[in-house]
Scaffold this active site. Sequence first.
Site, PDB file in Angstrom:
ATOM      1  N   ASP A   1      24.585  25.273  66.258  1.00 45.61           N
ATOM      2  CA  ASP A   1      24.985  24.671  64.966  1.00 45.61           C
ATOM      3  C   ASP A   1      26.502  24.715  64.752  1.00 45.61           C
ATOM      4  O   ASP A   1      27.001  24.329  63.707  1.00 45.61           O
ATOM      5  CB  ASP A   1      24.237  25.337  63.790  1.00 45.61           C
ATOM      6  CG  ASP A   1      24.649  26.797  63.590  1.00 45.61           C
ATOM      7  OD1 ASP A   1      25.481  27.314  64.373  1.00 45.61           O
ATOM      8  OD2 ASP A   1      24.136  27.426  62.646  1.00 45.61           O
TER       9      ASP A   1
ATOM     10  N   ASP B   1      36.266  46.258  51.470  1.00 43.70           N
ATOM     11  CA  ASP B   1      37.112  45.128  51.115  1.00 43.70           C
ATOM     12  C   ASP B   1      37.827  45.385  49.784  1.00 43.70           C
ATOM     13  O   ASP B   1      37.190  45.837  48.820  1.00 43.70           O
ATOM     14  CB  ASP B   1      36.211  43.883  50.995  1.00 43.70           C
ATOM     15  CG  ASP B   1      36.987  42.604  50.853  1.00 43.70           C
ATOM     16  OD1 ASP B   1      37.755  42.277  51.765  1.00 43.70           O
ATOM     17  OD2 ASP B   1      36.839  41.922  49.811  1.00 43.70           O
TER      18      ASP B   1
ATOM     19  N   GLU C   1      40.468  49.067  52.765  1.00 46.38           N
ATOM     20  CA  GLU C   1      41.598  48.139  52.741  1.00 46.38           C
ATOM     21  C   GLU C   1      42.403  48.470  51.483  1.00 46.38           C
ATOM     22  O   GLU C   1      42.041  48.059  50.391  1.00 46.38           O
ATOM     23  CB  GLU C   1      41.063  46.699  52.702  1.00 46.38           C
ATOM     24  CG  GLU C   1      42.142  45.661  52.828  1.00 46.38           C
ATOM     25  CD  GLU C   1      41.682  44.258  52.418  1.00 46.38           C
ATOM     26  OE1 GLU C   1      42.242  43.296  52.946  1.00 46.38           O
ATOM     27  OE2 GLU C   1      40.797  44.112  51.554  1.00 46.38           O
TER      28      GLU C   1
HETATM   29  C1  NOJ Z   1      40.090  40.686  51.867  1.00 41.97           C
HETATM   30  C2  NOJ Z   1      39.336  40.005  52.967  1.00 41.97           C
HETATM   31  O1  NOJ Z   1      39.783  40.511  54.200  1.00 41.97           O
HETATM   32  C3  NOJ Z   1      39.594  38.523  52.796  1.00 41.97           C
HETATM   33  O2  NOJ Z   1      39.155  37.767  53.905  1.00 41.97           O
HETATM   34  C4  NOJ Z   1      38.916  38.080  51.539  1.00 41.97           C
HETATM   35  O3  NOJ Z   1      39.227  36.723  51.308  1.00 41.97           O
HETATM   36  C5  NOJ Z   1      39.402  38.897  50.341  1.00 41.97           C
HETATM   37  N1  NOJ Z   1      39.485  40.298  50.624  1.00 41.97           N
HETATM   38  C6  NOJ Z   1      38.470  38.718  49.180  1.00 41.97           C
HETATM   39  O4  NOJ Z   1      37.247  39.312  49.454  1.00 41.97           O
END
Ligand code: NOJ
Length: 518
Positions: A24, A199, A273
Amino acid sequence: MNKWWNEAVIYQIYPRSFQDSNGDGEGDLKGITSRLEYVRDLGVDAIWLSPFYTSPNKDGGYDVADPRNVDPRFGTLEDAKELFDKAHSLGLRVVVDIVPNHFSTEHAWFKEAINSPKGSPARNRFHFYNGKDANTPPNNWISLFGGPSWTQIEDGQWYLHLFDSSQPDLNWKNPEVMADFEKTIRFWIELGADGFRIDVAHGLAKDDIHVDHYDPQGLSDALRLDVLMEVEKRNSYLANIPFFDRDGVHEIYKEWRKIFDSFGDRDIMAVAEVWVHPPKRATLYVRPDELHQFFNFDVMNAPFESKYLHQAISDMLGLVKMQNAWPTWCLSNHDCERVASRIGADAARAMALFIFGLPGSAYVFNGQELGLPSGEMADTDRQDPIFFRTNGRQKGRDGARVPLPWNGDKAPFGFTTGKPWLPIQDQWREFTVENEERDTNSSLNLYRKALQIRKQHLVGSGEITWTHTDGILGYKRGNIQVLINISEKTQPFTGEVLLSSHPVTNSLPPKAAVWLLS
Ligand code: NOJ
């Protein structure tokens, strides 16, 4: 105490771009499973999977509609289990992404919220506010993806979204949110996950909703990894952000830590992060009763100049020491320009050797080992919400997400039998895994050798001592000396070469690095 993640090399897989198994045009879990031997042979210790959960995919899956299920585009929960089990049987740990700052507007909670009255418990799971007046949002914040951070719904209220309008921010003051995430964390650990990449970990607490920012667009640009900005200018924006790194966030991670620890010798780890300033603030997240590691992107973002690199690396080393924690290093991820494009192919090879020698864990973004540059494409092919929300002013992150080239002479190079979701350039034939496996000087073979030697000679060999801090950067660690030439001139060295990023005898050309046995 020695934990599996202290000095692990963790390979980030962006599921949509790794390997398609059903034609796909999008990568999927079965595709990843079929390539795990390749990952093992690279010499890494673990994989980190970017989100593969149920999602309308407005932001590459970081817009989660059901955090405890697999999106059909990626497969099923059984496929996830099979992937985890095979990884384990090959000696690889599995880290999954968790996205606690926001859900998707397709999540059942958000649908309930917009169908419930103002002030209702359903709205209280998100940040719904009245505007300053009928047409003005509660504050002037700009989304990290461009455009306002607020979207108005039919009854006039606004909801906060630091990212796309399809990603409403969650209200972590509501205990239901914590309870739901506890379920999610337990769910994935029970399925076999060994850790989490969190995240936007510094974003969950929002104290200052009613405070306007003096330059919201500048701040939004400074927060983006794909927007280049002078280091000092960026740091001045990052020094004070009304919606990130509020003190309340730490209460959340203290609770999470209890959940992780309740799995005892499974040694569940979490890497956050948290790109915060001053960088010292990041150490708060790795206090002994919070998380295990953090990503700080100062090294990844540093210009290829000895002054900045030396500073950023020394800062990171000094900071983690304050908490008795371990540093992390990375050169690229799915949110920024690929390192080979950002600093050039030669410097990228050299930097890989430089950071692989350091204590702590190293994160490698899939394709980085091949020396892949950022993919090029026409604007009509772009999919990143950043491109659309900035009306094309910023190109976004699709370049880093172009699918991997595996074999053959023509795109899509074994990635799919269909049409890849982002176009792959025919020039990438030189970067295929097949081609690089044959070429002893390829980036792939450099990574393989480096990771092997790292395990034998470097892991567990303690701290570094800087030997060069200007023009050439160098440090000693255990019985190895690592040098990188960041100057314009070829520089002599002495010592037995264990590995080098480029052919060397007794002098190091610019943009080259070497590991010497000392
Ligand atoms: C950090 C992530 O690595 C990124 O890809 C994402 O767009 C933003 N946080 C929002 O979740």
